[in-house]
Design a protein around this motif. Structure first.
Motif, PDB file in Angstrom:
ATOM      1  N   ALA A 244       0.577  -1.182   0.322  1.00  0.00           N
ATOM      2  CA  ALA A 244       0.094  -0.032  -0.344  1.00  0.00           C
ATOM      3  C   ALA A 244       0.855   1.543  -0.080  1.00  0.00           C
ATOM      4  O   ALA A 244       0.570   2.090  -0.646  1.00  0.00           O
ATOM      5  N   ARG A 245       1.653   1.370   0.485  1.00  0.00           N
ATOM      6  CA  ARG A 245       2.660   2.314   0.885  1.00  0.00           C
ATOM      7  C   ARG A 245       3.076   2.427  -0.760  1.00  0.00           C
ATOM      8  O   ARG A 245       3.062   3.496  -0.522  1.00  0.00           O
ATOM      9  N   ASN A 246       3.852   1.659  -0.817  1.00  0.00           N
ATOM     10  CA  ASN A 246       4.373   1.379  -2.024  1.00  0.00           C
ATOM     11  C   ASN A 246       3.959   2.018  -3.604  1.00  0.00           C
ATOM     12  O   ASN A 246       3.680   3.037  -3.859  1.00  0.00           O
ATOM     13  N   ALA A 247       2.265   1.672  -3.369  1.00  0.00           N
ATOM     14  CA  ALA A 247       1.322   2.142  -4.629  1.00  0.00           C
ATOM     15  C   ALA A 247       1.533   3.603  -4.664  1.00  0.00           C
ATOM     16  O   ALA A 247       1.376   4.478  -5.233  1.00  0.00           O
ATOM     17  N   ILE A 248       1.085   3.885  -3.182  1.00  0.00           N
ATOM     18  CA  ILE A 248       0.655   5.811  -2.756  1.00  0.00           C
ATOM     19  C   ILE A 248       1.891   6.562  -3.361  1.00  0.00           C
ATOM     20  O   ILE A 248       1.711   7.250  -4.026  1.00  0.00           O
TER      21      ILE A 248
END
Length: 580
Positions: A244-248
């Motif tokens: 999730a952090r990588n996506a954002i």
């Protein structure tokens, strides 16, 4: 921003998400102004001291009017006019998230393509601008197939499951909607175990923080229940947060604010991104009562250029249950009446009317020190809104609480003795697991179990052992958790050998133990270990001790009244009756 008065945040949209932002704003010295078709009468407009603008969310002149009184513009829904947002940016108005971020996320096919380009794990997908392209996708992906509108989808609207080729024309045309939906794309069916979600917040400085992974339970494609933390392995939770952090982070500099990231946990343990919403999200509502800083406050902090707040949970477990309209307000409000009488339950009402069938009217957050303690109130709320834990045709199950205590033994012959520990754990409503783990016959399993126990959320292990009694000590040497050994009575040395073996551990490898065959005391010791950080469990233990005291005092009183000889006679009679 104006240094002499509170900064004004303009919110495009006046629904419940805007309302909950508005309720947080005064605590951090921010002011709210909103744009909505219902203006000051909208859920957000009722709590917007900065005023409100009545108008459509895509009307450029209304957006300009909103911006005149604001320092920053944000939104509670992504279905807005990207050109109008870009026009505001050209005038020097900060828009967060930026128009480019909204443009990318609005179109779910473009969103997927972006994340694929940046190495974010996804399920299979492809563009389907025509029925013929859908047929080609079926040949590759098979059935069932998930069809989605590229734009305007929300709360299950814009999704259709294709299970038969006979329905392809009908479902495609429904989603295509004469081209108004921006087109159609499809996703290959994901054989997932659970649907997960992570709220991620990104600041103007580029700092990225994530809230804990949660389990999201959908019914008929609408989020109904959220359980935090997610009821899956710790490794899966951490991986979901990383994805999730990588996506954002991949969305770039303009991606400022809170983002709801929906994910799948597959049977093989993989985490796949489903889709992203650039705003506060239903799966983050639990943060209002389970975290020091809610998703709404952190969104405002981010878009206002403030430091981000703490995203950790400050309770052991939490759940959110959506309250949907029942068709009339009195029926809808019944669940609120129930929740108001519950310990650690908080009602959040959205101020909507009328209570249309299926309309989101509010939600209830409930917290506890552990998942086990949460379960009772959660079950009551589920019953009140007509949901079951098992799920059904319209959606997934609600996973059982993760165990806090592991009860293991070297052989199934030990189970009768170890059952006393399980009964105690049941009495105190503490979730546990039971397994056969032999130190001698399944050493690889024993090593895996012991080494992973703390990662799976266990807080102590009760290990029963007879004969050589190596299991408690071997497990203690491999886990950081406290281990309680239960010496099992054997036919050769009556369990004395087991007791000695458990007691004679070398320095540095502590193993607690109890009397031979006394698994009940092992269960009570496990309760005390778990209860040392859980007030509710500790209170139950105090009540249990008071109960023991009352039993002894009652016996003392009866013996004093009857005399010891008559008392003994009654004891012998009871014993002979039990023997019969």
């Amino acid at each position: 921003m104006n240094a002499t008065s509170p900064p004004v945040i303009g919110i495009i949209g006046g629904g419940q998400l805007g309302r909950m932002m508005a309720l947080e704003a005064p605590r951090i010295s921010l002011n709210i102004r909103c744009l909505d078709a219902n203006g000051a009468k909208s859920p957000c407009g009722l709590f917007s001291p900065g005023g409100s603008v009545e108008g459509g969310l895509k009307e450029e002149d209304k957006l300009r009017e909103l911006a005149k009184g604001c320092d920053v513009i944000t939104m509670e829904i992504e279905h807005v006019s990207v050109p109008a947002l870009a026009a505001l940016e050209s005038l020097g108005v900060p828009v967060r998230p930026s128009s480019n971020t909204i443009r990318l996320i609005q179109d779910k096919y473009v969103q997927k393509s972006h994340f694929e380009k940046h190495g974010i794990p996804l399920g299979r997908y492809r563009d389907c601008p025509t029925v013929e392209k859908v047929m080609e996708a079926v040949e590759v992906f098979g059935l069932p197939l998930m069809l989605k509108s590229r734009k305007e989808g929300y709360d299950g609207r814009g999704n259709a499951v294709l299970r038969s080729l006979a329905d392809v024309d009908e479902k495609f045309n429904l989603l295509y909607n004469g081209g108004k939906s921006g087109g159609v794309y499809c996703e290959g069916w994901v054989d997932f175990v659970d649907e997960l979600a992570v709220m991620v917040v990104k600041s103007t400085k580029g700092e990225v923080k994530s809230y804990p992974t949660v389990t999201a339970i959908q019914r008929s494609s609408v989020c109904r229940v959220v359980v935090a933390p997610a009821r899956c392995s710790r490794s899966a939770r951490l991986l979901a947060e990383e994805v999730a952090r990588n996506a954002i982070s991949s969305l770039g500099e303009g991606a400022v604010g809170i983002f709801g990231v929906e994910l799948f946990l597959t049977k093989s343990g993989d985490i796949l991104l489903n889709e992203v919403a650039p705003r506060p999200h239903n799966t983050g509502h639990y943060t209002q009562d389970a975290c020091a800083v809610s998703q709404f406050e952190n969104h405002l902090r981010a878009v206002a250029g403030m430091e981000l707040g703490d995203t950790d949970m400050c309770v052991g477990a939490a759940a959110m249950v959506n309250v949907l309209g029942e068709g009339d307000m009195s029926s809808t409000l019944k669940v609120n009446d129930l929740a108001m009488g519950m310990e650690r339950a908080t009602v959040h009402w959205y101020g909507k009317a009328p209570a249309k069938k299926g309309r989101k009217m509010g939600h209830i957050n409930v917290t506890a020190d552990s998942e086990s303690e949460l379960q009772g109130n959660l079950k009551k709320l589920l019953d009140a809104v007509g949901l079951t834990e098992e799920g059904g045709k319209d959606g997934g199950r609600i996973p059982k609480p993760e165990p806090l205590v592991g009860v293991i033994m070297g052989s199934d012959s030990d189970l009768p003795a170890m059952t006393s520990a399980c009964k105690i754990l049941d009495t105190f409503n503490i979730a546990y697991e039971v397994d056969i783990v032999s130190a001698h016959r399944t050493p690889e399993k024993m090593m895996s179990y012991a080494r992973s126990a703390h990662q799976r959320g266990l807080q102590c292990i009760i290990a029963g052992a007879g004969g050589a009694a190596h299991l408690p000590g071997m497990v203690a040497s491999l886990t950081p958790l406290p281990v309680i050994g239960v010496p099992i009575k054997t036919s050769t040395l009556s369990g004395v050998d087991s007791l000695y073996s458990i007691c004679q551990m070398p320095r540095g490898i502590p193993v607690a133990t109890v009397a031979i065959g006394n698994a009940e005391n092992a269960g009570l010791l496990a309760v005390r270990i778990v209860g040392s950080t859980r007030e509710g469990v500790m209170e139950k233990m105090i009540e249990y001790q008071e109960g023991l005291k009352e039993v002894v005092e009652g016996k003392s009183e009866r013996m004093g009244e009857m005399g010891s000889k008559e008392y003994l006679k009654q004891m012998e009679n009871k014993s002979s009756t039990v023997g019969v």
